[in-house]
Write a protein that holds these residues in place. Structure first.
Motif, mmCIF file in Angstrom:
data_model
loop_
_atom_site.group_PDB
_atom_site.id
_atom_site.type_symbol
_atom_site.label_atom_id
_atom_site.label_comp_id
_atom_site.label_asym_id
_atom_site.label_seq_id
_atom_site.Cartn_x
_atom_site.Cartn_y
_atom_site.Cartn_z
ATOM 1 N N VAL A 199 -16.765 -7.186 -7.228
ATOM 2 C CA VAL A 199 -16.952 -7.240 -9.187
ATOM 3 C C VAL A 199 -16.030 -6.081 -9.373
ATOM 4 N N ASP A 200 -14.190 -6.309 -9.310
ATOM 5 C CA ASP A 200 -12.710 -5.893 -9.724
ATOM 6 C C ASP A 200 -13.052 -4.604 -10.213
ATOM 7 N N CYS A 201 -13.101 -3.625 -9.593
ATOM 8 C CA CYS A 201 -13.740 -2.422 -9.395
ATOM 9 C C CYS A 201 -13.102 -1.638 -8.976
ATOM 10 N N CYS A 202 -11.730 -2.122 -8.048
ATOM 11 C CA CYS A 202 -10.704 -1.618 -7.121
ATOM 12 C C CYS A 202 -9.652 -1.560 -8.382
ATOM 13 N N ILE A 203 -8.803 -0.773 -8.953
ATOM 14 C CA ILE A 203 -7.752 -0.828 -9.517
ATOM 15 C C ILE A 203 -6.548 0.434 -9.930
ATOM 16 N N PRO A 204 -5.447 -0.131 -10.003
ATOM 17 C CA PRO A 204 -4.970 0.834 -10.103
ATOM 18 C C PRO A 204 -4.758 2.096 -11.063
ATOM 19 N N ASP A 205 -4.683 3.336 -10.050
ATOM 20 C CA ASP A 205 -5.152 4.542 -10.929
ATOM 21 C C ASP A 205 -3.467 5.348 -12.519
ATOM 22 N N GLU A 206 -3.678 4.835 -13.204
ATOM 23 C CA GLU A 206 -2.817 5.422 -13.556
ATOM 24 C C GLU A 206 -1.757 6.879 -13.727
ATOM 25 N N ASN A 207 -2.877 7.668 -13.314
ATOM 26 C CA ASN A 207 -3.304 9.121 -13.208
ATOM 27 C C ASN A 207 -2.045 8.806 -11.877
ATOM 28 N N HIS A 208 -2.824 8.692 -11.453
ATOM 29 C CA HIS A 208 -0.973 9.004 -9.843
ATOM 30 C C HIS A 208 -0.021 7.407 -9.831
ATOM 31 N N VAL A 209 0.646 7.247 -10.376
ATOM 32 C CA VAL A 209 1.858 6.533 -10.515
ATOM 33 C C VAL A 209 2.946 6.896 -9.728
ATOM 34 N N GLU A 210 3.608 5.851 -8.302
ATOM 35 C CA GLU A 210 4.345 6.300 -7.258
ATOM 36 C C GLU A 210 5.257 5.815 -7.082
ATOM 37 N N SER A 211 6.104 5.118 -6.387
ATOM 38 C CA SER A 211 7.334 4.442 -6.080
ATOM 39 C C SER A 211 7.044 3.437 -4.913
ATOM 40 N N GLU A 212 7.265 2.087 -4.681
ATOM 41 C CA GLU A 212 6.994 1.956 -3.299
ATOM 42 C C GLU A 212 7.461 3.260 -1.788
ATOM 43 N N GLU A 213 8.694 3.597 -1.955
ATOM 44 C CA GLU A 213 9.383 4.134 -1.624
ATOM 45 C C GLU A 213 7.815 5.701 -1.342
ATOM 46 N N VAL A 214 7.353 6.277 -1.991
ATOM 47 C CA VAL A 214 6.634 7.689 -1.220
ATOM 48 C C VAL A 214 5.207 6.763 -1.602
ATOM 49 N N LEU A 215 4.632 5.835 -1.809
ATOM 50 C CA LEU A 215 3.948 4.782 -0.615
ATOM 51 C C LEU A 215 4.038 4.380 0.502
ATOM 52 N N LEU A 216 5.253 3.958 0.802
ATOM 53 C CA LEU A 216 5.677 3.965 2.379
ATOM 54 C C LEU A 216 5.779 4.792 3.297
ATOM 55 N N GLU A 217 6.196 6.367 2.717
ATOM 56 C CA GLU A 217 6.375 7.279 3.283
ATOM 57 C C GLU A 217 5.207 8.456 3.429
ATOM 58 N N ARG A 218 4.691 7.204 2.964
ATOM 59 C CA ARG A 218 3.046 7.748 2.814
ATOM 60 C C ARG A 218 2.337 7.469 4.379
ATOM 61 N N LYS A 219 2.211 6.192 4.168
ATOM 62 C CA LYS A 219 2.296 5.938 5.051
ATOM 63 C C LYS A 219 2.725 6.331 6.955
ATOM 64 N N VAL A 220 3.653 6.495 6.576
ATOM 65 C CA VAL A 220 4.636 6.919 7.743
ATOM 66 C C VAL A 220 4.350 8.497 8.285
ATOM 67 N N TRP A 221 4.112 8.976 7.007
ATOM 68 C CA TRP A 221 3.276 11.122 7.275
ATOM 69 C C TRP A 221 1.634 10.437 8.500
ATOM 70 N N LEU A 222 1.115 9.596 7.289
ATOM 71 C CA LEU A 222 -0.642 8.904 7.969
ATOM 72 C C LEU A 222 -0.841 8.582 8.781
ATOM 73 N N HIS A 223 0.710 7.489 9.575
ATOM 74 C CA HIS A 223 0.591 7.161 10.449
ATOM 75 C C HIS A 223 0.796 7.759 12.344
ATOM 76 N N GLY A 224 1.805 8.805 12.206
ATOM 77 C CA GLY A 224 2.591 9.031 12.812
ATOM 78 C C GLY A 224 4.150 8.059 12.970
ATOM 79 N N GLU A 225 4.015 7.437 11.984
ATOM 80 C CA GLU A 225 5.123 6.671 12.842
ATOM 81 C C GLU A 225 6.900 7.403 12.619
#
Length: 116
Positions: A90-116
């Motif tokens: 139903v296309d209800c998964c959409i970008p959250d305009e209240n949490h705009v983050e760069s690709e760098e921040v998202l990749l840093e979070r991935k590393v943090w979450l998965h201990g890489e």
């Protein structure tokens, strides 16, 4: 930016198994940072704040599936696009305009979450 699930969600749960960060939860479900991640015990968030990764946090929604923005990486480092959005009927998964983050921040979070 993180992804949110809107109130158009039909609670089908198609998105849950697609999330590589275990950031999607059922309505009214407690959540923790350690769920499906390498985080355990007291850890420092990328922002510098100390948290208990094993602590149970209150649900974000009691009606619809929800995404914990601090665990969402928009699937960066795993897939070319957010998998929750790609499988949502139903296309209800959409970008959250209240949490705009760069690709760098998202990749840093991935590393943090998965201990890489």
């Amino acid at each position: 930016m993180a992804i949110i699930i809107t109130d158009e969600c039909i609670n089908c749960d198609a998105c849950v198994s697609e999330c590589p960060n275990n950031a999607i939860y059922e309505p009214d479900q407690n959540w923790s940072y350690s769920d499906g991640t390498a985080l355990k015990g007291t850890v420092k968030k990328p922002t510098g704040k100390d948290i208990d990764a094993d602590a149970e946090n209150d649900p974000i929604s009691d009606e619809f599936y929800f995404i914990v923005s601090d665990k969402c990486t928009e699937c960066k480092g795993f897939h070319d696009e957010p998998q929750c959005a790609s499988v949502c009927p139903v296309d209800c998964c959409i970008p959250d305009e209240n949490h705009v983050e760069s690709e760098e921040v998202l990749l840093e979070r991935k590393v943090w979450l998965h201990g890489e």
